[in-house]
Write an enzyme that holds these catalytic residues in place. Structure first.
Site: not given
Ligand code: PGA
Length: 251
Positions: A8-10, A92, A166, A211, A232-233
């Site tokens: 998930n690249w946001k 999300h 999440e 995370s 995400g990150g």
């Molecule tokens: P994160 O994000 O891995 O950076 O915590 C996960 C997400 O929001 O889907």
């Protein structure tokens, strides 16, 4: 069963060139027989990313419930189908929080996307205040989110769905404290079981997000009832994400 790893690249990266380059590096290490990888870039980069993917699948981070019409700024399931998007993330926590996406909106998106044959990644998870009230409150909160999200899905469309547990406090944009893997498994299992047993979905996969990185991924994927991860990150760093994919391929 193959693990499902979703990037998930946001709202990243900052150009289609960078998006394609990152996708290409990631795609290279995917062995589709051992792992299913989905890359969900921002809408404007879907085409650039699609053009370099050979072994990964294309995902979108959001979807609108109507097909076409006067809905400024929205991108519909119908338009995503034209781009050959296979998966869509719905509900999300960042959208719920910052764009005030309600359970009702999430429900409309889930219904429309499933009807259209898209694979839905439905995100649920509690804020810290609920977590502090204990497990019963967390279960109640997430079950409420789930039941509202699928309320209007007719039985015939209750097929394949991915539920992503999440917890908001675990997401890197929240407190960024990864959920204990044992607790994560219990919640992922509770969410998936709720959809399968109570809501009669036929093919439910449960994944964890919050995370996740190259160091902790194995803890989650070793859990019997965790079918994958929403990342995400760490999915924006090629080496880190490749490490995650390689670990997932061996489980
Ligand atoms: P994160 O994000 O891995 O950076 O915590 C996960 C997400 O929001 O889907």
């Amino acid at each position: 069963m193959k693990k499902l790893i979703i990037a998930n690249w946001k709202c990243n990266p900052d150009s289609p060139g960078r998006a394609a380059a990152l996708a290409k590096k990631i795609d290279r290490v995917v062995s589709p027989n051992n792992v299913e990888v989905v890359i969900a870039p921002p809408f404007p980069f879907l085409l650039a990313v699609r053009s370099v993917l050979k072994k990964s699948k294309l995902g979108a981070q959001n979807v609108f419930w109507e097909d076409v019409g006067p809905y400024t700024g929205e991108v519909s399931w119908h338009q995503l189908q034209h781009l050959r998007v296979e998966y869509v993330v719905v509900g999300h926590s960042e959208r719920r929080m910052w764009l005030h996406e309600t359970d009702e909106m999430v429900g409309k998106k889930v219904s429309a996307a499933l009807k259209a044959g898209l694979k839905v990644i439905l995100c649920v998870g509690e804020p810290l205040a609920v977590r502090k009230q204990g497990t019963a409150a967390v279960l109640r909160y997430t079950r409420n989110q789930l039941s509202r999200a699928v309320r209007n899905v007719p039985l015939k469309n209750r097929g394949r769905i991915v539920v992503a547990y999440e917890p908001i406090w675990a997401v890197s944009t929240g407190l960024g404290i990864p959920c204990d893997s044992f607790e994560a498994e219990q919640m992922v299992h509770a969410c998936a079981a709720y959809l399968a047993i109570k809501e009669k979905f036929r093919d439910v996969r449960g994944i964890y997000g919050g995370s996740v990185d190259g160091r902790n991924i194995k803890l989650y994927l070793d859990m019997e009832y965790i079918d994958g991860a929403l990342v995400g990150g760490a999915s924006l760093k090629a080496e880190e994400f490749k490490k995650i994919i390689k670990i997932a391929s061996k489980i």
